[in-house]
Write a protein that holds these residues in place. Structure first.
Motif, PDB file in Angstrom:
ATOM      1  N   ILE A 213       1.335  -1.244  -0.087  1.00 57.16           N
ATOM      2  CA  ILE A 213      -0.036   0.147  -0.121  1.00 57.16           C
ATOM      3  C   ILE A 213       0.460   1.557  -0.117  1.00 57.16           C
ATOM      4  O   ILE A 213       0.746   2.265  -0.733  1.00 57.16           O
ATOM      5  N   ARG A 214       2.114   1.286   1.022  1.00 55.16           N
ATOM      6  CA  ARG A 214       2.626   2.245   0.558  1.00 55.16           C
ATOM      7  C   ARG A 214       3.390   2.665  -0.679  1.00 55.16           C
ATOM      8  O   ARG A 214       3.936   3.289  -1.331  1.00 55.16           O
ATOM      9  N   THR A 215       3.787   1.295  -1.720  1.00 57.43           N
ATOM     10  CA  THR A 215       4.268   1.452  -2.349  1.00 57.43           C
ATOM     11  C   THR A 215       3.695   2.147  -3.498  1.00 57.43           C
ATOM     12  O   THR A 215       3.964   2.612  -4.803  1.00 57.43           O
ATOM     13  N   ALA A 216       2.430   2.084  -3.480  1.00 60.90           N
ATOM     14  CA  ALA A 216       1.449   2.682  -4.540  1.00 60.90           C
ATOM     15  C   ALA A 216       0.998   3.495  -4.306  1.00 60.90           C
ATOM     16  O   ALA A 216       1.121   4.319  -4.945  1.00 60.90           O
ATOM     17  N   ARG A 217       1.412   3.870  -3.211  1.00 59.51           N
ATOM     18  CA  ARG A 217       0.764   5.375  -2.471  1.00 59.51           C
ATOM     19  C   ARG A 217       2.521   6.071  -3.008  1.00 59.51           C
ATOM     20  O   ARG A 217       1.823   7.287  -3.202  1.00 59.51           O
ATOM     21  N   ALA A 218       3.420   5.576  -2.977  1.00 61.76           N
ATOM     22  CA  ALA A 218       4.718   5.883  -3.458  1.00 61.76           C
ATOM     23  C   ALA A 218       4.595   6.818  -4.730  1.00 61.76           C
ATOM     24  O   ALA A 218       5.938   7.294  -5.665  1.00 61.76           O
ATOM     25  N   LYS A 219       4.021   5.583  -5.804  1.00 56.88           N
ATOM     26  CA  LYS A 219       4.491   5.640  -7.371  1.00 56.88           C
ATOM     27  C   LYS A 219       3.401   6.200  -7.982  1.00 56.88           C
ATOM     28  O   LYS A 219       3.004   6.979  -9.152  1.00 56.88           O
ATOM     29  N   GLY A 220       2.552   7.716  -6.492  1.00 57.42           N
ATOM     30  CA  GLY A 220       1.073   8.282  -7.166  1.00 57.42           C
ATOM     31  C   GLY A 220       0.172   7.740  -7.299  1.00 57.42           C
ATOM     32  O   GLY A 220      -0.831   8.386  -7.954  1.00 57.42           O
ATOM     33  N   MET A 221      -0.044   7.282  -6.942  1.00 56.38           N
ATOM     34  CA  MET A 221      -1.929   6.457  -7.021  1.00 56.38           C
ATOM     35  C   MET A 221      -1.911   7.283  -6.584  1.00 56.38           C
ATOM     36  O   MET A 221      -2.567   7.392  -5.402  1.00 56.38           O
TER      37      MET A 221
END
Length: 315
Positions: A213-221
């Motif tokens: 989830i943190r990775t998805a947010r970091a990618k700008g999703m």
């Protein structure tokens, strides 16, 4: 998937068999003579013997259980001695009221609880979270029969928007029938929605702390996409568990609500059968509820496998 489903069905059948033994045994050990309770204290010995023979009470316990269980397998639930009608007909007549009531209540509960749970989880520690969970806590604490009386007073007595009780039947049209089920559905749904909202929030918070989830947010999703597409799907296992339990509770919990609103459903039928000592009707309704719970649990297990294929692979 086929093996997974067959295993769940086999477990369900064994559970149904054990449940039938328990239900029959409990009815057998209840104090009092059903024949005397039905005919009254002034009944003659001849009348009592005749009724016991008609009800099959003179046969051995094992023989009566086999006859009763075998009859249910063929759709013969016996004959009510109070209503003078087949039990299956009484159940079918009342189920067309109770099942829609439970389904409407479950739909309302889900439609309210999941968005509220997601909203609260997305605003953890903020005012929206506090208000949402505070309201849910009140909903958990309020008994549904008291809430039902409050709804009757406000919407039926004061505002006169809906009927206070009774059911006109589906033959009079779909809308009059649905209108009569609005208040009972809300009375059943809101306390359950409060529970489901809290479970949804807890499951979402656990998932939102995961690395992906943190990775998805970091990618700008976008935040909405993260919540609804990724977090919600992975938080659905405990939510589906509660949904399965809630449907069973709503179907069985109509006993109180149907009596408050004077609705001729399964709940009112079993309540009247208990007061009249019509055990064959009580046994039939209880076994129907047990079978419904088992079926819902099988469907929930299948939903688990669809949501998370890893569970299917382990089975």
């Amino acid at each position: 998937m086929t093996l997974f489903l067959l295993k769940r069905i086999a477990i369900g059948l064994v559970t149904l068999l054990v449940a039938s033994m328990i239900v029959f045994s409990v009815m057998e050990i209840l104090p009092g003579d059903p024949a005397r309770l039905m005919l009254g204290m002034n009944a003659t010995p001849e009348a009592l013997d005749a009724l016991r023979e008609q009800m099959g009470l003179n046969a051995p316990v094992v023989e009566r259980y086999i006859s009763w269980a075998g009859g249910m397998l063929t759709g013969d639930f016996g004959r009510s001695f109070t209503y003078r009608a087949p039990v299956i007909d009484l159940i079918a007549e009342r189920a067309v009221v109770s099942v829609p009531l439970a389904l409407i209540a479950l739909t309302l509960s889900t439609a309210i609880a999941i968005p509220v749970g997601i909203f609260a989880a997305a605003r953890r520690g903020k005012l929206g979270d506090t208000v949402s969970m505070g309201t849910a806590q009140i909903g958990v604490a309020i008994p549904n029969f008291w809430f039902a009386l409050l709804l009757i007073y406000v919407f039926a007595v004061w505002l006169r928007l809906v009927p206070a009780g009774g059911f006109p039947g589906w033959s009079g049209g779909v809308w009059p029938g649905l209108k009569a089920l609005i208040l009972p559905s809300i009375a059943l749904a809101l306390p359950q929605a409060a529970i489901l909202a809290r479970v949804t929030r807890s499951a979402m918070l656990e998932v939102l702390g995961e690395d992906y989830i943190r990775t998805a947010r970091a990618k700008g999703m976008p935040r909405r996409k993260v919540l609804w597409r990724h977090a919600l799907r992975n938080a659905m296992i405990p939510v589906l568990t509660i949904l399965g339990l809630q449907f069973a509770f709503l179907l069985a919990g109509t006993i109180i609500i149907e009596n408050v609103f004077y609705i001729p459903g399964l709940g009112r039928l079993v309540f009247q059968a208990i007061t009249q000592r019509d055990l064959i009707v009580v046994e039939g309704v209880i076994m129907l509820l047990v079978a419904s719970v088992i079926l819902v649990n099988i469907l929930v297990d299948v939903a688990y496998a669809l949501v998370d294929p890893r569970l299917r692979a382990r089975s």
